[in-house]
Write an enzyme that holds these catalytic residues in place. Structure first.
Site, PDB file in Angstrom:
ATOM      1  CB  SER A 222      -0.900   0.034   1.236  1.00 18.95           C
ATOM      2  OG  SER A 222      -1.584   1.273   1.343  1.00 18.95           O
ATOM      3  CE1 TYR A 235      -4.624  -2.297   5.304  1.00 18.20           C
ATOM      4  CE2 TYR A 235      -3.742  -0.227   4.462  1.00 18.20           C
ATOM      5  CZ  TYR A 235      -4.327  -1.462   4.241  1.00 18.20           C
ATOM      6  OH  TYR A 235      -4.602  -1.861   2.957  1.00 18.20           O
TER       7      TYR A 235
END
Length: 327
Positions: A222, A235
């Site tokens: 990501s 995350y």
């Protein structure tokens, strides 16, 4: 004509040219604004939705069939060319979002697919129908990648039913924002680690022994693993870890002829974020990147094809490929 008069005329002509240039740019800006008032970049084969999106919030784990507008995943303009002919791929989190698009693109390139998902039965069945419409086989497997025993049974089933395992796509993920570190409970932190990192480790641990020379692993990283994000401490840790794991495992598996790479997406219109953010935040999702819109899943899938196929990336391993909309 005096020097002063000559200079005055020259300066007036220059000023006129400057105004002409200004007017030309103004008219061009006006035309571009009327053609796309949102200002979002549309470089694909079809027009993609732009913020504001409808305000909505989905319950975890997020059902794609409840999302409006529906994510665009089928890429009718994309033509396969047997880049993955007769390969077998496991895709975790393959029921929806990026995973669904990757499953369809892989099938269009000639691969048979095993879709692993947590509990989204309706979405998984839609993915299966789409894969089979491409003329390839699709097996659905429901389970939690944080459970090593499930991962072992998933790989065993893939090899038993489809004969081998060539490609592993680690795409399953869990994300819920927390505005302050005090809001990030130990249970929340643990759930993120278990899904995003333990799941990655579990799948690689059991899949690698069943993969041969020419195999490929593609992990979903990501942009927040590259730059961090204040509201996604846990995350971001996992995505940065996935990037480091990708590079390390790639070095480890070079002698075995297995390539390992990752894709680092920016904002993508999938159930992940509407099942994380508040409805008013979802409405502006993706609007802050330079392209001023979120990607659609079909815009990410070609990167996964590229990294999985020996025809296109045989000399690439240990890399993280950002697909971030310019961010």
């Amino acid at each position: 004509m005096t020097t002063d008069q000559s200079s005055r005329q020259t300066s007036e002509r220059t000023a006129d040219r400057q105004r002409d240039i200004q007017d030309e740019i103004h008219e061009r800006d006006r035309r571009e604004a009327s053609a796309g008032e949102d200002g979002a970049m549309q470089a694909g084969a079809r027009h993609y939705p732009v913020p504001p999106m409808p305000e909505q919030r989905l319950s975890k784990p997020g059902e794609e069939h409840e999302l409006e507008p529906r994510p665009m995943y089928d890429a009718p303009f994309y033509k396969g060319s047997e880049k993955l002919k007769d390969k077998v791929a496991i895709i975790t989190g393959g029921d929806s979002g990026i995973g669904r698009a990757v499953a369809i693109f892989y099938a269009r390139e000639g691969a048979d697919i095993v879709v692993s998902y947590l509990s989204e039965d309706t979405d998984a069945e839609e993915t299966k129908r789409a894969v089979e419409a491409e003329g390839r086989r699709c097996i659905l497997s429901r389970g939690d990648v944080a459970d090593l025993a499930y991962c072992q049974s998933l790989v065993d089933e893939a090899v038993s039913e489809l004969g081998k395992l060539d490609i592993l796509v680690n795409n399953a993920g869990f994300q819920v924002h927390a505005n302050e570190i005090e809001d990030l409970s130990a249970e929340h932190f643990d759930q993120t680690m278990k899904t995003n990192l333990y799941g990655l480790y579990n799948m690689c641990k059991v899949a690698v022994p069943r993969m041969g020379k020419g195999g490929a692993i593609v992990n979903s990283g990501s942009v927040v693993g590259l730059h961090g994000k204040a509201q996604l401490l846990d995350y971001s840790i996992t995505k940065g870890g996935i990037h480091a794991f990708t590079r390390s495992l790639a070095s480890s598996l070079i002698p075995r002829g297995i390539r390992v790479n990752a894709v680092a997406p920016g904002p993508v219109w999938t159930p992940l974020n509407p099942s994380d953010r508040e409805a008013e935040d979802v409405a502006q999702f993706g609007g802050s990147v330079p392209m001023k819109r979120p990607a659609q899943p079909e815009e990410l899938a070609p990167a996964y094809v590229f990294l999985a196929s020996a025809h296109t990336s045989s000399y690439i391993t240990g890399e993280v490929l950002p697909v971030t909309g310019g961010g």
